[in-house]
Write a protein that holds these residues in place. Sequence first.
Motif, short mmCIF file in Angstrom:
data_model
loop_
_atom_site.label_atom_id
_atom_site.label_comp_id
_atom_site.label_asym_id
_atom_site.label_seq_id
_atom_site.Cartn_x
_atom_site.Cartn_y
_atom_site.Cartn_z
N GLY A 31 0.78 -1.09 -0.07
CA GLY A 31 0.01 0.02 -0.11
C GLY A 31 0.84 1.26 -0.18
N THR A 32 1.80 1.26 0.76
CA THR A 32 2.84 2.36 0.65
C THR A 32 3.46 2.64 -0.59
N GLY A 43 2.31 1.73 -3.26
CA GLY A 43 1.34 2.28 -4.13
C GLY A 43 1.05 3.95 -4.02
N LYS A 44 1.22 4.30 -2.78
CA LYS A 44 1.11 5.77 -2.58
C LYS A 44 2.32 6.47 -2.99
N LEU A 45 3.45 5.91 -2.89
CA LEU A 45 4.61 6.44 -3.43
C LEU A 45 4.63 6.79 -4.94
N ALA A 53 1.78 6.69 -6.84
CA ALA A 53 1.11 7.90 -7.22
C ALA A 53 1.74 9.29 -7.11
N GLY A 54 2.57 9.32 -5.90
CA GLY A 54 2.92 10.72 -5.62
C GLY A 54 4.18 11.03 -6.85
#
Length: 692
Positions: free
Chosen positions: A113-114, A116-118, A120-121
């Motif tokens: 999940g982390t 994926g967020k990275l 996206a950023g």
Amino acid sequence: MAPEPSLSLDNLPRSDMLSAGLPSPPGTSAFLVSKNPNPLAAKVAAVLSTSYSDTEFREALSLLDERAVGNDARTRRQIRLDLHKEVIDSNGVIVDEFGRVAELEQQLRRIRGTLGKLNAGYEDMKTQVVSAHAETLPVLTEAGSLLEQRRQVETRQKVLVAFKAHFIMSDDEIAALTSTAEPADDRFFDSLLKAKGINQDCELLLGFERQTLGSDLMEQTSKHIIFGFQKLFKWVQREFKTLNLENPQMNSSIRRALRVLAERPSLFQNCLDFFAEARERILSDAFHVALTGNASSGVEDPTVKPIDLTAHDPLRYVGDMLAWIHSATVSEREALEVLFVAEGEELAKGLKSGRDAEIWRLVADEGDDETDFNALKALSDLVDRDVAGASRVLRQRVEQVIRSNEETIPAYKLATLINFYRVTFQKLLGIGSNLLNCVGSLEEEALRQFRALVRDRIAALQGEFQHAPSDLGPPSFLHDALRQLEAIVKTYEASLSASEDRESEFENVLTEAFEPFMSGCDNMAKSMEPPNDAIFLINCRLTAAKCLEAFDFTRRRAGHLRESISSEATKLVANQHTFFCDGSGLGPLLNSKATLGGARDDLNKETLGRASQQLDDFLPSALMDAMERLKHLQDAMLARQITEGAASQFCVDFEKLEQAIETKNEAAREADECGLRSVFPRTSAEIRVLLS
């Protein structure tokens, strides 16, 4: 203790195998199963029906063997429980491991999940960056171009600063180099060194396409260098006027200035000429003060004892003047050595570079080669020029002393003294110097005066050459000449002669001061009768030989005199022999040319009788009479040797006569006649006894 039997299927009883549920061994009857439907029977049947070739069964047996359990009832009962327990424990471990795996899975889900967020950023930032880059790209391109231009400008600025620092002289440096109001100090020499460096480096600029900058800089710098050398030249001239050579620590700036000025040979030579003229005037005035006690301006110096007043003897007067010149020359040389010897190599390099740079050398004759700079020769030449004025005064005064002298010995002593200083100046300044030529000419003048005085004395003694003394001894003029020669020889012996063969060098003096007097004695002997001529010559030559034998460098001439004495002594021996022959009356008989073996018609009793009577009268005093004839010979030993030689020769001749008499006497005896011995009884043995 018997080993415990191992547990194997073969050792198990069939009932146990059945109860344990193990397969029965092969060959067991199948009917047992059918006949025994109970569970135990079923198990036994299953065990018995199991094949031993089954892999799993074999592995089970291997595991049992590895456990090394005993084959007893208790073990067989417990083995199943142990196996179940181990299975349960293994399952528990597996369950624990799977629990950890479950935890890791949860962590991996969180990491996913982390990430994926990275992502996206990152995609968002990438989008923003691309957008910003698109907007700022023209500005960055323009800024890069401006920065590049700035770097180029800065580089050009640095090059310009470096160029100006290396090729452009500042106003202060130009003033220090060319302004006559500024002293010739370290700033001047640094500026001159920089200007020469610029001038040399400008040659590199002339190799580029655009030569205007290099030629302009070279022209401007060359003017500054010329003005700088002119300033240095004038400054050196001013310093030379007040330069104190007596100061052992000569100004270092003068040495440096001369070393730099050597790069302009013409200016350097002009400075040396100026310095030589100034030093010549100073030394001439100092020599005048030393001679008279008064300066050229007429001011008296009370600290100086004038040579003109203190040296009354001509020899001392000339010696004092030469000593002063020598002292001044040595002092001048020692003072100037710091300029030429210590800086000799630098001066040589400067002069060579300066000569190579002069334009006139490029068109000069190829055969006209400049020799390398010799520091010692330059030093000697400069010192020689410095004392040139004093040398002229010295020459005038010494020539006056030489011409006014009328005595032979002082004239030769003057020549010897001048010769001593000539050799000294030759070692000090070398051959070819003006001072050496001056002293050499004075020596020649003194020797000419000496020879002239000797010739005048010989001319004055011409009358005495006609009359020999009554005792046949050396004439008075010879004694005077030998005393004079002895004084001359002693003077020459104490002098510093430059010749290695002093004997050959002194031959000229003997020719002038000795040979004429010996020739006068020879001429006087020609008018004498024998044996007086030989006695007179022997006496004269004996006296001269004794005088010359006392010195090493006249022994060769003394040897020649001894040879001539021997020649005259031979003449006296012949004369004494004639005296013995004539006095004895046997002269005609001894001088007969008839052979001993032939007939002697002159040997008769009458002739021998008269000769025998005269011989008897002569023999008692013959030796004394012969010695009396040589009484004027001053060497008594030589007179005795001459007389004995003549007597011995007379005895030899008498023996020949005696043999002729004996021969004729034997012939008379054979004819029964009276022999010659009756009238001539003397024998050669008696003659030798009487004449010994």
